[in-house]
Write a protein that holds these residues in place. Sequence first.
Motif, PDB file in Angstrom:
ATOM      1  N   GLN A   1     -27.916 -12.743  93.958  1.00  0.00           N
ATOM      2  CA  GLN A   1     -28.776 -13.357  92.943  1.00  0.00           C
ATOM      3  C   GLN A   1     -30.044 -13.909  93.589  1.00  0.00           C
ATOM      4  N   TYR A   2     -29.900 -14.526  94.761  1.00  0.00           N
ATOM      5  CA  TYR A   2     -31.060 -15.012  95.498  1.00  0.00           C
ATOM      6  C   TYR A   2     -32.032 -13.864  95.762  1.00  0.00           C
ATOM      7  N   ARG A   3     -31.517 -12.753  96.265  1.00  0.00           N
ATOM      8  CA  ARG A   3     -32.361 -11.608  96.595  1.00  0.00           C
ATOM      9  C   ARG A   3     -33.082 -11.080  95.348  1.00  0.00           C
ATOM     10  N   LEU A   4     -32.360 -10.913  94.258  1.00  0.00           N
ATOM     11  CA  LEU A   4     -32.950 -10.400  93.018  1.00  0.00           C
ATOM     12  C   LEU A   4     -34.017 -11.344  92.462  1.00  0.00           C
ATOM     13  N   LEU A   5     -33.696 -12.636  92.421  1.00  0.00           N
ATOM     14  CA  LEU A   5     -34.644 -13.596  91.857  1.00  0.00           C
ATOM     15  C   LEU A   5     -35.861 -13.784  92.756  1.00  0.00           C
ATOM     16  N   HIS A   6     -35.677 -13.744  94.059  1.00  0.00           N
ATOM     17  CA  HIS A   6     -36.812 -13.852  94.982  1.00  0.00           C
ATOM     18  C   HIS A   6     -37.773 -12.687  94.780  1.00  0.00           C
ATOM     19  N   HIS A   7     -37.227 -11.487  94.724  1.00  0.00           N
ATOM     20  CA  HIS A   7     -38.053 -10.307  94.502  1.00  0.00           C
ATOM     21  C   HIS A   7     -38.764 -10.389  93.145  1.00  0.00           C
ATOM     22  N   ASN A   8     -38.034 -10.809  92.116  1.00  0.00           N
ATOM     23  CA  ASN A   8     -38.607 -10.910  90.779  1.00  0.00           C
ATOM     24  C   ASN A   8     -39.756 -11.919  90.745  1.00  0.00           C
ATOM     25  N   LEU A   9     -39.547 -13.070  91.343  1.00  0.00           N
ATOM     26  CA  LEU A   9     -40.587 -14.094  91.339  1.00  0.00           C
ATOM     27  C   LEU A   9     -41.823 -13.623  92.107  1.00  0.00           C
ATOM     28  N   CYS A  10     -41.625 -13.011  93.254  1.00  0.00           N
ATOM     29  CA  CYS A  10     -42.764 -12.477  94.021  1.00  0.00           C
ATOM     30  C   CYS A  10     -43.531 -11.426  93.212  1.00  0.00           C
TER      31      CYS A  10
ATOM     32  N   LEU B   1     -33.750 -13.816  82.467  1.00  0.00           N
ATOM     33  CA  LEU B   1     -34.771 -14.544  83.228  1.00  0.00           C
ATOM     34  C   LEU B   1     -35.723 -13.570  83.909  1.00  0.00           C
ATOM     35  N   MET B   2     -35.199 -12.531  84.515  1.00  0.00           N
ATOM     36  CA  MET B   2     -36.059 -11.588  85.228  1.00  0.00           C
ATOM     37  C   MET B   2     -36.959 -10.802  84.278  1.00  0.00           C
ATOM     38  N   ALA B   3     -36.502 -10.518  83.069  1.00  0.00           N
ATOM     39  CA  ALA B   3     -37.312  -9.765  82.106  1.00  0.00           C
ATOM     40  C   ALA B   3     -38.364 -10.642  81.432  1.00  0.00           C
ATOM     41  N   SER B   4     -38.194 -11.943  81.484  1.00  0.00           N
ATOM     42  CA  SER B   4     -39.148 -12.853  80.860  1.00  0.00           C
ATOM     43  C   SER B   4     -40.414 -12.952  81.709  1.00  0.00           C
ATOM     44  N   GLU B   5     -41.420 -13.601  81.147  1.00  0.00           N
ATOM     45  CA  GLU B   5     -42.644 -13.858  81.897  1.00  0.00           C
ATOM     46  C   GLU B   5     -42.556 -15.154  82.689  1.00  0.00           C
ATOM     47  N   SER B   6     -41.454 -15.842  82.591  1.00  0.00           N
ATOM     48  CA  SER B   6     -41.301 -17.154  83.216  1.00  0.00           C
ATOM     49  C   SER B   6     -41.367 -17.079  84.743  1.00  0.00           C
ATOM     50  N   CYS B   7     -42.179 -17.972  85.300  1.00  0.00           N
ATOM     51  CA  CYS B   7     -42.237 -18.179  86.750  1.00  0.00           C
ATOM     52  C   CYS B   7     -41.838 -19.612  87.062  1.00  0.00           C
ATOM     53  N   GLU B   8     -41.174 -20.244  86.122  1.00  0.00           N
ATOM     54  CA  GLU B   8     -40.809 -21.653  86.267  1.00  0.00           C
ATOM     55  C   GLU B   8     -39.477 -21.802  86.978  1.00  0.00           C
ATOM     56  N   PHE B   9     -39.344 -21.101  88.092  1.00  0.00           N
ATOM     57  CA  PHE B   9     -38.149 -21.210  88.914  1.00  0.00           C
ATOM     58  C   PHE B   9     -38.505 -20.918  90.357  1.00  0.00           C
ATOM     59  N   MET B  10     -37.627 -21.353  91.246  1.00  0.00           N
ATOM     60  CA  MET B  10     -37.801 -21.142  92.677  1.00  0.00           C
ATOM     61  C   MET B  10     -36.417 -20.929  93.254  1.00  0.00           C
ATOM     62  N   VAL B  11     -36.326 -20.124  94.285  1.00  0.00           N
ATOM     63  CA  VAL B  11     -35.065 -19.954  94.998  1.00  0.00           C
ATOM     64  C   VAL B  11     -35.271 -20.366  96.450  1.00  0.00           C
ATOM     65  N   HIS B  12     -34.252 -20.999  97.005  1.00  0.00           N
ATOM     66  CA  HIS B  12     -34.291 -21.431  98.398  1.00  0.00           C
ATOM     67  C   HIS B  12     -33.039 -20.951  99.099  1.00  0.00           C
ATOM     68  N   ARG B  13     -33.186 -20.713 100.388  1.00  0.00           N
ATOM     69  CA  ARG B  13     -32.055 -20.381 101.250  1.00  0.00           C
ATOM     70  C   ARG B  13     -32.119 -21.324 102.438  1.00  0.00           C
ATOM     71  N   PHE B  14     -31.025 -21.999 102.695  1.00  0.00           N
ATOM     72  CA  PHE B  14     -30.953 -22.932 103.805  1.00  0.00           C
ATOM     73  C   PHE B  14     -29.843 -22.524 104.748  1.00  0.00           C
ATOM     74  N   LYS B  15     -30.097 -22.664 106.045  1.00  0.00           N
ATOM     75  CA  LYS B  15     -29.069 -22.405 107.059  1.00  0.00           C
ATOM     76  C   LYS B  15     -28.045 -23.526 107.061  1.00  0.00           C
ATOM     77  N   LYS B  16     -26.831 -23.159 107.403  1.00  0.00           N
ATOM     78  CA  LYS B  16     -25.792 -24.168 107.595  1.00  0.00           C
ATOM     79  C   LYS B  16     -26.282 -25.152 108.643  1.00  0.00           C
ATOM     80  N   GLY B  17     -26.073 -26.419 108.388  1.00  0.00           N
ATOM     81  CA  GLY B  17     -26.535 -27.447 109.304  1.00  0.00           C
ATOM     82  C   GLY B  17     -27.864 -28.053 108.898  1.00  0.00           C
TER      83      GLY B  17
END
Length: 96
Positions: A77-86, A38-54
């Motif tokens: 994985q969140y960190r890697l994909l967030h950086h990749n998407l940005c 996914l990271m090596a592809s040109e795809s930007c058809e993804f999003m990552v979210h981080r939510f706090k407990k509660g």
Amino acid sequence: MLHSQPPPTIDMENSGYIHILLASAEAMALYRDSINALMASESCEFMVHRFKKGTPQDTIDKAMEGWQVSMSIDREQYRLLHHNLCSKIRERYSRV
């Protein structure tokens, strides 16, 4: 919306956060091959979210609207994909 597993809830992780990958079916297929595919592809058809407990479940559900597939991922994985998407988005806009 299709889900690869039940929709994530805030109780799935002990760190105080839940990390969610939202994607098109095509991007999720790449991710399932490997995160590197996914990271090596040109795809930007993804999003990552981080939510706090509660975080209210309806807030999480609203963030998931419009995406074909969702799944919980770990913090790294969140960190890697967030950086990749940005990086991909920055590269696309620098070409304009």
